[in-house]
Design an enzyme around this catalytic site. Structure first.
Site, PDB file in Angstrom:
ATOM      1  N   ASP A  37      22.001 -17.398 -19.932  1.00 57.64           N
ATOM      2  CA  ASP A  37      22.263 -18.831 -20.075  1.00 57.64           C
ATOM      3  C   ASP A  37      23.428 -19.301 -19.197  1.00 57.64           C
ATOM      4  OD1 ASP A  37      24.175 -17.471 -21.402  1.00 57.64           O
ATOM      5  OD2 ASP A  37      24.049 -18.624 -23.266  1.00 57.64           O
ATOM      6  N   HIS A 230      22.891  -9.339   8.203  1.00 57.75           N
ATOM      7  CA  HIS A 230      23.265 -10.048   6.969  1.00 57.75           C
ATOM      8  C   HIS A 230      23.970  -9.108   5.995  1.00 57.75           C
ATOM      9  CE1 HIS A 230      20.105 -13.442   7.712  1.00 57.75           C
ATOM     10  NE2 HIS A 230      21.215 -13.595   8.401  1.00 57.75           N
ATOM     11  N   ASP A 247      32.277 -13.084   9.470  1.00 58.56           N
ATOM     12  CA  ASP A 247      31.508 -14.325   9.600  1.00 58.56           C
ATOM     13  C   ASP A 247      31.733 -15.083   8.300  1.00 58.56           C
ATOM     14  OD1 ASP A 247      29.693 -16.364   9.913  1.00 58.56           O
ATOM     15  OD2 ASP A 247      28.035 -15.078  10.554  1.00 58.56           O
ATOM     16  N   ASP A 258      31.082 -22.685  10.246  1.00 61.85           N
ATOM     17  CA  ASP A 258      30.398 -21.392  10.413  1.00 61.85           C
ATOM     18  C   ASP A 258      31.042 -20.669  11.592  1.00 61.85           C
ATOM     19  OD1 ASP A 258      28.661 -19.286  10.527  1.00 61.85           O
ATOM     20  OD2 ASP A 258      26.891 -20.453  11.099  1.00 61.85           O
ATOM     21  N   HIS A 337      19.065 -12.179  17.544  1.00 60.36           N
ATOM     22  CA  HIS A 337      19.026 -13.535  16.964  1.00 60.36           C
ATOM     23  C   HIS A 337      19.143 -14.611  18.036  1.00 60.36           C
ATOM     24  CE1 HIS A 337      23.407 -13.683  17.384  1.00 60.36           C
ATOM     25  NE2 HIS A 337      23.485 -12.523  16.755  1.00 60.36           N
ATOM     26  N   HIS A 341      22.483 -22.685  15.940  1.00 58.26           N
ATOM     27  CA  HIS A 341      21.662 -23.547  15.079  1.00 58.26           C
ATOM     28  C   HIS A 341      22.422 -24.818  14.784  1.00 58.26           C
ATOM     29  CE1 HIS A 341      24.411 -22.111  11.946  1.00 58.26           C
ATOM     30  NE2 HIS A 341      24.255 -20.911  12.459  1.00 58.26           N
ATOM     31  N   HIS A 348      22.855 -23.935   8.083  1.00 58.77           N
ATOM     32  CA  HIS A 348      21.729 -24.006   9.018  1.00 58.77           C
ATOM     33  C   HIS A 348      21.101 -25.361   8.762  1.00 58.77           C
ATOM     34  CE1 HIS A 348      21.436 -19.315   8.827  1.00 58.77           C
ATOM     35  NE2 HIS A 348      22.455 -19.737   9.546  1.00 58.77           N
ATOM     36  N   GLU A 372      26.765 -18.555  19.126  1.00 59.08           N
ATOM     37  CA  GLU A 372      27.135 -17.288  18.520  1.00 59.08           C
ATOM     38  C   GLU A 372      26.436 -16.070  19.137  1.00 59.08           C
ATOM     39  OE1 GLU A 372      25.525 -16.864  14.464  1.00 59.08           O
ATOM     40  OE2 GLU A 372      24.969 -18.974  14.559  1.00 59.08           O
ATOM     41  N   TYR A 376      24.989  -5.654  19.214  1.00 58.86           N
ATOM     42  CA  TYR A 376      24.978  -4.791  18.036  1.00 58.86           C
ATOM     43  C   TYR A 376      24.510  -3.402  18.459  1.00 58.86           C
ATOM     44  CZ  TYR A 376      25.116  -9.533  16.319  1.00 58.86           C
ATOM     45  OH  TYR A 376      25.465 -10.858  16.143  1.00 58.86           O
ATOM     46  N   ARG A 394      30.196 -10.173  17.219  1.00 63.91           N
ATOM     47  CA  ARG A 394      29.678 -11.542  17.373  1.00 63.91           C
ATOM     48  C   ARG A 394      30.885 -12.473  17.471  1.00 63.91           C
ATOM     49  NH1 ARG A 394      26.302 -11.561  13.602  1.00 63.91           N
ATOM     50  NH2 ARG A 394      27.367 -12.553  11.858  1.00 63.91           N
ATOM     51  N   GLU A 396      31.505 -16.613  17.219  1.00 67.03           N
ATOM     52  CA  GLU A 396      30.768 -17.840  16.858  1.00 67.03           C
ATOM     53  C   GLU A 396      31.717 -19.024  16.741  1.00 67.03           C
ATOM     54  OE1 GLU A 396      28.852 -17.663  12.985  1.00 67.03           O
ATOM     55  OE2 GLU A 396      27.527 -19.320  13.533  1.00 67.03           O
TER      56      GLU A 396
HETATM   57  N1  GLY Z   1      26.726 -17.423   8.983  1.00 63.67           N
HETATM   58  C1  GLY Z   1      25.367 -17.607   9.263  1.00 63.67           C
HETATM   59  C2  GLY Z   1      25.096 -17.760  10.680  1.00 63.67           C
HETATM   60  O1  GLY Z   1      25.940 -17.458  11.508  1.00 63.67           O
HETATM   61  O2  GLY Z   1      24.073 -18.264  11.069  1.00 63.67           O
HETATM   62 MN    MN Z   2      25.765 -19.405  12.525  1.00 62.44          MN
HETATM   63 MN    MN Z   3      27.985 -17.405  11.034  1.00 57.41          MN
END
Ligand code: GLY
Ligand code: MN
Ligand code: MN
Length: 424
Positions: A37, A230, A247, A258, A337, A341, A348, A372, A376, A394, A396
């Site tokens: 609950d 992820h 990240d 982000d 990737h 975005h 996103h 970004e 890897y 990465r 970003e």
């Molecule tokens: N943190 C999610 C991305 O970089 O798209």
């Molecule tokens: Mn991102």
């Molecule tokens: Mn990100």
């Protein structure tokens, strides 16, 4: 803060895109169960929020279009002493009528009765086709005269593509808070600590500045964990010579940030880490150089793919002709990737990438997107020279399109090797 007249202008615009003699129904989110609950912290539906700025659950916006005029009605939670004692104050219909620039406000218990009345002479019904909860069934049950069902979500999401000045202010505020969190993470002594301890530093930074939610689950990935895109376990100890991919971005007043930075546990990069890091950074800078109104996002991805493929050859991971390697997508295991975005109310942001004719949307002033690139290099990948295995990087940033170029909204979050090494 976004003023009430801006929300009204958005509703005016939305109605101008609806067909004659139609009705639109936009619902708030429901609470989602976490366990038994108890519920997850409530987060408003992004399209509903964009149209109203209202943060409560159990609310519905109805827009009834007649020729060029329209009527707006908001349904809100009824005041309820017992429920408010347990779960907090509700605005209620009377206060909502004072606050929102809508024609009428009713309590939610009136929705079904009123909806039957509104829908009776209408031809088209707009609602979000992704709705799965019981209210969507309610709409269908009472909409027998309707000859045309239309999805409202893509129309609102297209409107969300270009941000207003007041939206940009909120995004900047979110990024500013996130900047402090990343700088705090850089300064924090990370030797012999765990990923979650660094996460706690970041969350402390977010929450102590009024950003009580993340825009997404933070990734605090030591060493090879960065090669799980992820990775959100965030529960391993740091190793002294490893990098950490962070990240993390807060949400402020429903607007996201982000940001990714990759920093050394010890404060100093090894030669190999520096080499890979600078290749990713150079890629990011090259992509940024190309950003201006009129450019397509796929062009930015092409630049990133070319730079990163060249980097992979330079590192001895790929061999051969660059064009052929790109054509065969040999870079994919190391850069799986996209370059970025849209970002806004959702991290996103659910804005379209193609127009109604299937043509790619080109960048324009007021759009916000992330850039970004990453590399890897998994610890178990035998094609990668031993000395680079386990490195995942990465970088970003969040970018606003301007009249003739762009503004890097996260430019103050340091990212050169020299700057990162000197912050300790
Ligand atoms: N943190 C999610 C991305 O970089 O798209
Ligand atoms: Mn991102
Ligand atoms: Mn990100």
């Amino acid at each position: 803060m976004i003023k009430e007249d801006e929300y009204k202008e958005r509703r005016d615009t939305l109605v101008s895109k609806m067909s004659k003699n139609s009705i639109a129904v936009i619902f708030s989110n429901s609470y989602k169960t976490r366990s038994n609950d108890t519920e997850y912290p409530y987060r408003q539906n992004s399209n509903f929020y964009y149209m109203t700025g209202f943060k409560e659950d159990n609310a519905t916006l109805v827009l009834i279009k007649k020729n060029k005029n329209y009527k707006s009605i908001l349904f809100v939670n009824k005041k309820d002493k017992v429920d408010e004692l347990w779960n907090g104050k509700r605005l209620g219909a009377k206060e909502a009528k004072k606050r929102f620039l809508v024609d009428q406000v009713y309590t939610d218990d009136k929705f079904e009765e009123k909806y039957k009345e509104y829908i009776s002479a209408k031809k088209s019904l707009y609602f979000d086709f992704d709705l799965t909860f019981s209210k969507a069934d309610l709409l269908k049950k009472h909409s027998r005269n309707i000859s045309n069902y239309k999805n409202i979500a893509p129309i609102i999401q297209k409107m969300r593509l270009v941000k207003s000045d007041s939206e940009i202010k909120l995004i900047k505020k979110a990024i500013n808070i996130t900047k402090d969190a990343h700088l705090r993470a850089m300064k924090f002594k990370k030797q012999d600590r765990f990923e979650y301890e660094l996460l706690a530093e970041i969350e402390h930074s977010f929450k102590s500045q009024g950003a009580y939610s993340d825009a997404y689950t933070s990734i605090i990935a030591g060493g090879n964990n960065a090669n799980t895109l992820h990775y959100i376990e965030n529960n391993k100890p740091f190793k002294n010579n490893d990098l950490i991919l962070i990240d993390a971005g807060c949400e402020y007043e429903h607007y996201a940030s982000d940001i990714t930075r990759t920093i050394p546990v010890s404060g100093k990069f090894t030669e190999e880490q520096k080499e890979v890091y600078n290749l990713v950074l150079d890629t990011q800078l090259k992509v940024l150089e190309a950003i201006k109104p009129g450019v397509k996002r796929t062009k930015l991805q092409k630049i990133a793919v070319k730079c990163l493929t060249e980097s992979l050859v330079e590192l001895g991971i790929l061999k051969g002709d660059i064009k052929k390697l790109i054509k065969k997508e040999k870079y994919k295991p190391y850069y799986p990737h996209g370059i970025g975005h849209w970002m806004g109310i959702d991290v996103h942001d659910q804005c379209p990438y193609k127009d109604e004719n299937g043509k790619e949307i080109v960048l324009a002033k007021g759009m916000v997107l992330t850039i970004e690139p990453g590399l890897y290099l998994d610890i178990d990948d035998k094609k990668v020279p031993q000395k680079y295995r386990g490195i995942g990087i990465r970088i970003e940033d969040d970018i606003l399109l301007t009249d003739d170029g762009y503004e890097n909204l996260s430019a103050d979050i340091i990212k050169t090797v020299e700057d990162i090494e000197s912050i300790n």
